[in-house]
Design an enzyme around this catalytic site. Structure first.
Site, short mmCIF file in Angstrom:
data_model
loop_
_atom_site.label_atom_id
_atom_site.label_comp_id
_atom_site.label_asym_id
_atom_site.label_seq_id
_atom_site.Cartn_x
_atom_site.Cartn_y
_atom_site.Cartn_z
N ASP A 133 0.84 -1.19 0.00
CA ASP A 133 0.00 0.00 0.00
C ASP A 133 0.88 1.25 0.00
OD1 ASP A 133 -1.82 2.08 0.55
OD2 ASP A 133 -3.07 0.77 1.78
N LYS A 137 -1.51 9.79 0.59
CA LYS A 137 -1.57 11.10 1.24
C LYS A 137 -0.36 11.32 2.14
CE LYS A 137 -6.63 11.23 1.19
NZ LYS A 137 -7.87 11.32 2.01
#
Length: 225
Positions: A133, A137
């Site tokens: 992952d 952000k």
């Protein structure tokens, strides 16, 4: 005082997901044999696999397609797959059943704790971290798996000459990976990014991205002999 492991920022979030009938059946029928319980000490891996062979560990295998391909292509190696999502575990178990893969075992647990508690120093031939992952952000970058502490933990578990192979399709994460790995005790096998090794399967998602012109970055670092 709260234990450090309990306060550690996780690199994943547990999400619910529907399991297909085949995955549920594989989990019920094959799970007891191939899914191992977490233990606070290293098991005798030779006893677990019924032989002594080079040991690989994959962190976050998703739906297990690449894991199964690696295991099938390298029957002389044993592979520990670490994943926290039940649907992915069911999917890999289906592959194990269909391909009759006796060289795979699964742990449904946090990979950091598995490496720390269940893998003795200097015992792994290789570690795969493929498409983790990227936590896009900026405020979530601290959740990215490839951080200095994690890399040094992996390095300590690699046998001399063992490797850490990472891959990502997110360039900012690739750049961070390269920076972290270059500052570690491991040695880069390339000037910067590596060519995709033939033994890393090309996933369907990756192949689609490449057709659309998306980039993929591989990093291959080894522990000095």
């Amino acid at each position: 005082m709260e234990d450090t492991a309990q306060r550690r920022i996780r690199s994943y979030v547990l999400r619910g997901g529907r399991m297909g009938t085949g995955q549920q059946r594989a989990l019920a029928e094959l799970g007891p044999r191939y899914v191992l319980p977490f233990t606070p000490q290293p098991p005798d891996w030779s006893a677990v696999f019924g032989r002594s062979a080079p040991l690989l560990l994959e962190v976050g295998f998703g739906m297990g397609d690449a894991t199964a391909q690696v295991a099938a292509a390298a029957p002389e190696r044993d592979l520990i797959g670490v994943e926290v999502h039940e649907a992915g575990i069911g999917a890999l178990l289906r592959h194990i059943g269909e391909k009759q893969l006796g060289n795979v075992r699964i742990l449904r647990h946090d990979a950091v704790e598995v490496l720390r508690e269940m893998v003795a120093p200097g015992t792994l031939a290789g570690v795969h971290v493929w498409f983790p992952d990227p936590w896009h952000k900026k405020r979530h970058h601290k959740r990215r798996l490839i951080q200095p502490d994690f890399v040094e933990l992996v390095a300590s578990r690699l046998a001399p000459g063992g490797y850490l192979h990472c891959a990502t399709d997110w360039q900012p994460y690739a750049e961070q990976m390269l920076e972290v790995l270059a500052a570690s005790s491991l040695t880069n096998t390339a000037a910067a990014y590596a060519e995709r090794p033939a033994w890393r399967p090309l996933t369907k998602f990756e192949a689609r991205g490449l057709r659309l012109g998306h980039g993929v970055w591989d990093l291959l670092f080894t522990r000095p002999s």
